[in-house]
Each structure stands twice: as C-alpha cells, then as structure tokens.
Design an enzyme around this catalytic site. Structure first.
Site, short mmCIF file in Angstrom:
data_model
loop_
_atom_site.label_atom_id
_atom_site.label_comp_id
_atom_site.label_asym_id
_atom_site.label_seq_id
_atom_site.Cartn_x
_atom_site.Cartn_y
_atom_site.Cartn_z
N TYR A 143 0.87 -1.19 0.00
CA TYR A 143 0.00 0.00 0.00
C TYR A 143 0.90 1.22 0.00
CZ TYR A 143 -3.32 3.51 1.77
OH TYR A 143 -4.09 4.64 1.94
N ASP A 238 9.35 2.98 -1.20
CA ASP A 238 8.36 3.66 -0.36
C ASP A 238 8.70 3.35 1.10
OD1 ASP A 238 4.71 3.60 0.00
OD2 ASP A 238 6.31 4.64 1.08
N LYS A 266 5.20 9.69 8.21
CA LYS A 266 5.06 9.16 9.57
C LYS A 266 6.12 9.71 10.54
CE LYS A 266 2.75 5.05 7.77
NZ LYS A 266 1.41 4.99 8.38
P1 KE4 Z 1 -0.48 8.65 4.40
O1 KE4 Z 1 -1.08 9.32 3.19
O2 KE4 Z 1 -1.51 7.82 5.15
O3 KE4 Z 1 0.31 9.60 5.31
O4 KE4 Z 1 0.65 7.62 3.87
C1 KE4 Z 1 0.28 6.63 2.93
C2 KE4 Z 1 1.26 5.48 2.99
C3 KE4 Z 1 2.24 5.38 2.02
N1 KE4 Z 1 3.15 4.38 2.04
C4 KE4 Z 1 3.13 3.45 3.04
C5 KE4 Z 1 4.16 2.35 3.03
C6 KE4 Z 1 2.15 3.52 4.07
O5 KE4 Z 1 2.14 2.57 5.04
C7 KE4 Z 1 1.20 4.55 4.05
C8 KE4 Z 1 0.11 4.67 5.09
N2 KE4 Z 1 0.01 3.60 6.02
C9 KE4 Z 1 -1.31 3.37 6.61
C10 KE4 Z 1 -1.19 2.22 7.60
N3 KE4 Z 1 -0.77 1.02 7.00
C11 KE4 Z 1 -1.86 4.59 7.26
C12 KE4 Z 1 -3.04 4.36 8.16
C13 KE4 Z 1 -4.35 4.72 7.51
O6 KE4 Z 1 -4.50 4.53 6.28
O7 KE4 Z 1 -5.24 5.19 8.25
#
Ligand code: KE4
Length: 426
Positions: A143, A238, A266
């Site tokens: 993801y 990523d 993060k």
């Molecule tokens: P954000 O747009 O949520 O800040 O980041 C997206 C993203 C991009 N790349 C990786 C590897 C990620 O894990 C994420 C976001 N992770 C999720 C949890 N697995 C965020 C939690 C959520 O979607 O509420």
C-alpha cells in the site's frame, strides 16, 4: 454497561462516513467498536471510558518516541507561538531538508509534502515525467497511499475492507499500473523482458508493512535494482513506514540497496502531517519550479509540523537508539511467540527495528499468498482478547505493529503476562 466509545461511534456516524476519517480505524476487519482515544502518554493511550492500553499502533508508525514526548510537544508549542503557517519558505524547512539529505543515502534533493500519499503520488509523477513512459509497477499487498494509480490490488485498509482495487479509478488509469507478486523474482524478470521499455517506475515497500510484516528478500530487491538500471526505470523505495522506523537509514540501510527515489512520512513528522519525496538530483530537478513536473501544497513544510519532525529525528538519530528499540521489539515478538507455542498454537512473529508483525501460522509469511493463508479468525480473536487485557494492537491482520522508545520493561513484561493468560484460555 454502555461505553462512551459506543456513544461516540454512533454519534460520529451521523456526520462522518463510517464514523472515521480513515477506513482502517473502523474495526471493520476485527469487528466491534473502535476505541475513541482521549489522550496518550509515552507507551499508553486512554480511551473515552478512561481505560488504559499499552499502545502497539503508535498512530500507525509516527510515534516512535511514544505519545506526547515532552521535547516534541515543547518544539511544537514553541513553533506555534511564532505563527502556524506562512505559505512562504522558512529556515526550519532547510534544517529538515539538510537532515534528510545527510541521513538518507542517495538523497540529493528532497521536497516536503503533508502526507505519505502526496509523497508517493509525486514520486510516480516524477518517474513518468523523467522517463516519458506510462507504466508503473507495484506489488500485490503493498500500500502506498490512496493516489489513483496505486489503488490497484493495494494492502492496508483497501485489503482489510476487501476492495484492494478501489472503485472510482478509471481503467485508463488503472491499466497503466502493473501489479506483480511481491518477492517473485522470476515474474519480475519476465515482466521487464516483455515491457521494460514502457515502465516509468517501480514502487515497492522494502519491508511490506501493509500486508502485516513481510520483508523483501535481498535477491528480490537486488534483481529489482538491476532491472530498473538496465531498462532505465525509476526505482522508488516507499519508506513512509520503514523510514527512521527500522533503522537510521531506513530499510535501504538494512539491505544496502540504493533506490533512485525514496518516499518518507510518519516518523519524520513525529505525529504531525509531514511527508517527503527525494533522491537523485537529475530526477528531482524535474519538479516545479525547476522542471516541468508540477507539484504543490499549501501546508507543505509547515513550520509547526516540521518542528515536531525535527525534534523527533534528533532523538531518533542519537547513537544506540535503534539498538535499544530493536531489542525491545524482538523481546515482544519472542514473548508472544513463546506464549502461543507453549499452548501448541501455530504462531510466528518477525521484526525490524521498531516494527513488527505476528501471524497465526507456523512461520512468518514470505508472500501475499502466505499472508492470506494465515488464520485471520485467530488473529481477530487474539486482537479482542488483547484489547480486553489492555493491549492495543492494529485492528487488522494486514497491518504491522510498532514499539516506541517509551515502551519499557514494565510494558513488555505486562504484555508477556497478558499473552500467557490469553493463550491459556484459548
Ligand atoms: P499517508 O497518506 O496515510 O500519510 O501515507 C500513505 C502510505 C504510504 N506508504 C506506506 C508504506 C504507508 O504505510 C502509508 C500509510 N500507512 C497506513 C497504515 N498502513 C496509514 C493508516 C491509515 O491509512 O489510516
């Protein structure tokens, strides 16, 4: 007795779709009522009923120092007193950029944004703008945020909700996203042999935290690096989740493989909205205002958010930080595994730095298919038993867990004891 969590959830659903502002928070995978947190401190969070939990989610990764770290909160308050946002350059953004360029190998230039999604969306656009090619390669179960091109067989909440390929993404866009099997080196080589000249970039989580915790094999990443170089495709790591979480140089520091672009998020915001995309100068110089690839953001590099990130990274990059954090995380995984196996329950766990995953299967999975074959019902049963025991793990079998520097012997011992009790009653 009715819980305030129930009352708040019912109320939230009147005005917010599903009662949450991000789907994976809704407990849809595990069932039950999401906990509405009132406050956090160090390794603990308290829900709307005042029940305390040891937190192993840490806001999905950012809180590597634990909740309300005094230095981070102090830096935020200090920055806020000077103004919340200017929409103009600030010195703090230069400090953050210099810190990232120094800490992340191969990062010549870096652009700050406000989320991981913005970072990966920008990385894809840069890859396409730099190569003039249309295709992007991603891997099933990984993801990378919710940009259209990336919501094809995605992990995390998309997988949790059973719609890995989101509605609303036209075939004309999804059709340019090639989805391969994670850790399948042969399929990778075949794909590049067939369409290598059309591939703008490959985006990969070096340790896939969005199908729980599945590290790439060194051979897979080495082959990926070699093929991208040979065919002129941009290799994007990523590291939104793994950056400053699994080690001081992220996952690329563990594997010794250098991508062309890295995305971060993060931890670099310490709980405030910060993302970043950076890497090779010849690629990054294509981004506006230097080049033709447009990208922008009202709150990009926001001084209050950057203050939180700088205060966090300064502590994270102190000598010995990851040795201590990694040891705590491994101790947690070993305790959970021992407690389950003493009762003959198929269970395995794996970790890197402050990130971990556990599975109800004999060995940690090495592929998406193996993740899907793990016992999800057992995971959900454990999740709720742990919740009742005051342990907050990720409410999905397809998410990684996180330990912070604030977790100490008391929390790790209490978790081990609780796990013994859970599995004794299994
Ligand atoms: P954000 O747009 O949520 O800040 O980041 C997206 C993203 C991009 N790349 C990786 C590897 C990620 O894990 C994420 C976001 N992770 C999720 C949890 N697995 C965020 C939690 C959520 O979607 O509420």
């Amino acid at each position: 007795m009715s819980s305030r969590n129930d009352t708040l959830f019912a109320r939230a659903q009147q005005t917010i779709p599903g009662g949450v502002n991000s789907p994976v928070r809704a407990f849809r995978a595990v069932g039950g009522t999401p906990r509405f947190f009132a406050r956090g401190e160090g390794p603990y969070v308290w829900d709307a009923d005042g029940k305390r939990y040891i937190d192993y989610v840490g806001s999905w990764g950012p809180l590597v120092l634990g909740h309300a770290d005094p230095d981070v909160v102090g830096a935020v308050c200090e920055a806020a007193r000077h103004g919340l946002s200017f929409g103009a350059p600030t010195e703090a953004e230069i400090e953050m950029a210099e810190l990232l360029v120094k800490a992340v190998p191969g990062m010549d230039l870096v652009r700050l944004v406000s989320s991981g999604t913005e970072a990966t969306m920008t990385a894809l656009r840069l890859a396409r703008g730099f190569t003039g090619r249309p295709k992007i390669v991603k891997f099933e179960g990984c993801y990378h945020g919710h940009a259209d091109s990336l919501l094809v067989k995605a992990g995390s909440g998309a997988l949790t909700l059973g719609n890995p390929s989101s509605a609303g993404v036209p075939p004309e866009i999804a059709g340019h996203t090639v989805v391969l099997a994670f850790n399948d080196t042969a399929e990778l080589a075949d794909t590049f042999a067939a369409i290598g000249g059309d591939i703008a970039g490959v985006i990969v989580e070096p340790i896939a935290g969005n199908m729980n915790f599945v590290p790439a094999t060194p051979e897979f990443l080495a082959t990926l690096r070699e093929l991208c170089t040979k065919h002129g495709a941009v290799l994007i790591f990523d590291e939104v989740m793994t950056g400053f979480r699994v080690g001081p140089q992220g996952a690329q520091g563990l594997y010794g493989i250098r991508p062309d672009l890295v995305t971060l998020g993060k931890v670099i915001g310490g709980g405030m909205p910060v993302g970043a995309v950076g890497g090779r100068r010849d690629i990054m110089e294509r981004i506006a205002p230097l080049g033709p690839v447009y990208q922008a953001g009202t709150l990009s590099g926001n001084p209050v958010a950057v203050a939180a990130g700088l205060a966090t990274l300064k502590k994270v990059l102190a000598p010995g930080f990851f040795d201590a954090l990694g040891a705590k995380t491994k101790r947690l995984c070993d305790a959970l595994t021992a407690a389950a196996r003493e009762r003959g329950i198929p269970f395995s766990a794996a970790s890197a730095g402050g990130m971990f995953g556990f599975f109800f299967r004999e060995t940690p999975p090495a592929s998406f298919a193996e993740v899907m074959a793990a016992d999800k019902a057992a995971f959900n049963r454990f999740f709720h038993a742990a919740l009742a025991a005051g342990l907050y793990f990720a409410p999905s079998a397809f998410e990684a867990g996180f330990v912070s520097a604030a977790h100490g012997d008391a929390e790790l011992d209490a978790t081990a004891e609780a796990a013994q009790g859970i599995f004794a009653a299994w």
